[in-house]
Design a protein around this motif. Sequence first.
Motif, mmCIF file in Angstrom:
data_model
loop_
_atom_site.group_PDB
_atom_site.id
_atom_site.type_symbol
_atom_site.label_atom_id
_atom_site.label_comp_id
_atom_site.label_asym_id
_atom_site.label_seq_id
_atom_site.Cartn_x
_atom_site.Cartn_y
_atom_site.Cartn_z
ATOM 1 N N ILE A 1 -39.830 97.813 -89.412
ATOM 2 C CA ILE A 1 -38.746 98.015 -88.927
ATOM 3 C C ILE A 1 -38.387 97.853 -87.472
ATOM 4 N N GLU A 2 -39.642 97.461 -86.981
ATOM 5 C CA GLU A 2 -39.462 97.202 -85.309
ATOM 6 C C GLU A 2 -39.201 95.730 -85.316
ATOM 7 N N THR A 3 -39.323 94.883 -86.585
ATOM 8 C CA THR A 3 -38.910 93.519 -86.253
ATOM 9 C C THR A 3 -37.311 93.377 -86.400
ATOM 10 N N ILE A 4 -36.735 94.422 -87.193
ATOM 11 C CA ILE A 4 -35.195 94.540 -87.046
ATOM 12 C C ILE A 4 -34.766 95.012 -86.006
ATOM 13 N N LYS A 5 -35.581 96.004 -85.329
ATOM 14 C CA LYS A 5 -35.113 96.468 -84.111
ATOM 15 C C LYS A 5 -35.118 95.423 -82.985
ATOM 16 N N ALA A 6 -36.091 94.631 -83.133
ATOM 17 C CA ALA A 6 -36.177 93.319 -82.091
ATOM 18 C C ALA A 6 -35.301 92.339 -82.378
ATOM 19 N N ILE A 7 -34.567 92.074 -83.569
ATOM 20 C CA ILE A 7 -33.638 91.088 -83.763
ATOM 21 C C ILE A 7 -32.579 91.800 -82.776
#
Length: 790
Positions: A477-483
């Motif tokens: 989910i951190e990848t999604i937030k980073a995007i």
Amino acid sequence: MGTYLQKSGMAAGEHPETLNISQPALIQSIHLKYLKAGCDVLTTNTFGASPLKYPGDIAPAIEAAVANAKAAIDAYQRETGDASPKYIALDLGPIGQLLAPMGTLSFDDAYESYRRQAEIGIRAGCDLILIETQTDIYEAKAAVLASKASGDIPVICTMSFETGGRTFMGTDIESMATILEDLGVDALGLNCSFGPKEMLPLVEKLIGETSCPILIQPNAGLPKTIDNITVYDTKPLAFKEIMTKIRALGVTHIGGCCGTDEQYIAALKEIVILMPSPDRKPAPERFRIASYAKTVTIGGCAPVVIGERLNPTGKKRLKEALRQLDKDYILKEAISQIEQGAAVLDLNIGLPEIDEAALMPVLIREIQGIADIPIQIDSSDLNCLEAAAKYYNGKPMINSVSGKRESLDTILPIVKRYGACVLGLTLDDNGIPSAAEARFAIAEKIVREAVALGIPKRNIIIDCLALTASAQQSDVIETIKAIQLVKSRLGVPTVLGVSNVSFGLPYRQLLNQTFYIMAMTAGLDAAIINPGHQEMMSARDAFNVLNGWDEQSKDYIQTYGHITKRVETIRKEAVSGADAGDGSTGGLYDIILKGLKGQASETVEGLLKTMPPMAIVDEIIIPALNDVGSRFENGTIFLPQLIQSAETVQQAFERLKAALSAVEGASISKGKLVLATVHHDVHDIGKNIVKVILQNYGFEVVDLGKDVPPETILEACVQYDIQVVGLSALMTSTVTSMEKTIALIKKERPETIFIVGGAVLNPEYAQMIRADHYAKDARETAQIVQQLFR
């Protein structure tokens, strides 16, 4: 300059650049006329001073050309007292040969030719370099890189377009602007081809595609011959009227090309006085990558699919193909991904035993020979990235740079030098951070370092890196937030290799599809995925509808309106080409359409088991060539693909010749004709393309080459009992040679039929010089010849 020298008595076939030495007063007097008319920049008489086509050492001719321009400026200032700055542009015209893979000239040889010209001109004292009348963006790239490497002076590049909005080699306005601007030219634009009226819609398109200063130099209208003299159909007043509209669009530099004498320049000077600084809205900043013929925008539009299958990781068959240099398999994979919806191809050849720097440019050339979509160069080998970026025909994306100091210091200069885009990975010496904020910080560092080096922000895309849910579930989910952070705070587009998320878990497709949807909802602009996975493509298609990218759901309805048929189509696409060599007619037909040269002979071998050789020619090869020709004519394929298909047919014919020789009375020849570029004309690109196409329709061609005297063509007609002759001319001054050739042979052999073509020809010209047919391109020539030999 060329038009003026013809009016001044230059002999047909004489190289204009020799007059710099033999008649300096003449050259200086022409320059002086333009200075008095108000021009600010003189272009040197060096258009054809290439070591690859000029007879002798180019240095004296270029040095004399610059000296003549200087002398004219001195004379003008003494005579008028005008102390305003005047500049000298070293004029670099096209080499006149096709670059590989379509021709035999290497990119390095083209580069060295332009580098030598530029270095001589800069030493002689020119103020800027004008690369003009380019029709091949690959050659233009070689010229720009060579000029910029030769000295620190401004470089301008202009290209010549057809009325359909593409160059002879298939480059469109958007791709030209994308490639040249990021190669670092100081101005770009259009010249030659036709008059300002025809150029106006192209300028309107160009203005919105670049923020670079724009130079527009049309001809004085369209040419025609009256009493063996070339005249143009747009007078200075009408020229001024249309150029006023062009200037008002925001064009920063204006001038004239063929036929524009000093009266035209005086008219342009009046425009500049009235509009010294035209208003111009800057073009929007967009992340764009380009092939020679197609530009793909990422960000601010529907998510883009980057095909991932040309990467050997986990792909045993591709590894074998790379080790054995099985180009056919690699090309089939490329075509398959394009047919399934990939807009960009990722190309990775990273195997320990492979010399990536040597092989990557080879495979890029092969793929660009059959496909027009952009390529993402994927490698961790610095030498490979450098070589690939240099030899890539267009503006590539380099995958990748990271936040590591060494990576930034070595990769970014390559991106800058070759005008590429770069994919930034959110990892550094400490690895991939778990938290979104930490990944964002690395992205911010990459952008900051790139911009400081002179790489515009529009050329950077960030990969926030998908981690595996099986091992790092909380980090997904951190990848999604980073995007979301990269999109909102940095304003650059994002890309993701989606399938990493599902490693080690069952039913991976479900996880990939769900994660892909989550990422697109967060603002993902591009995904590196397998376009053959229908679930992923369906997710993308549905997202485009629900997010408003697919207006009125047109694409969705077209794709899924008949869902059962669509599923069957997808299955067929997944195995497209699998029938090659099995004796089916569809196999050879498709192989010709796709230009898969390596499969042609084997497939013919299979067909010969069930079909007579002439049936293969008449029922498969000729219809396939007709289909290729139609696609070329309507602009769905371009010259590289046309040539690739023709060369594929050549391979098929090689096998068929043996079979036909065993059949009594069988002949593959449908007729014999002569081709020649006329006397005093040293350009044979168009003629050579016509030759290839005609040979692959089954015609025998007696190719007499270039600069062929009328008597030689007559002798060939007698020797081979030829009834049909094709003549080519690319220079306005050699149309008279064409007319003399036709007159001589018609007198001796009145039954001879002439087909004429070339950049300076049109139907009116053809009629005036008593030609029987005018052909605008190789496709039309083939149609005419087929009718004549029917």
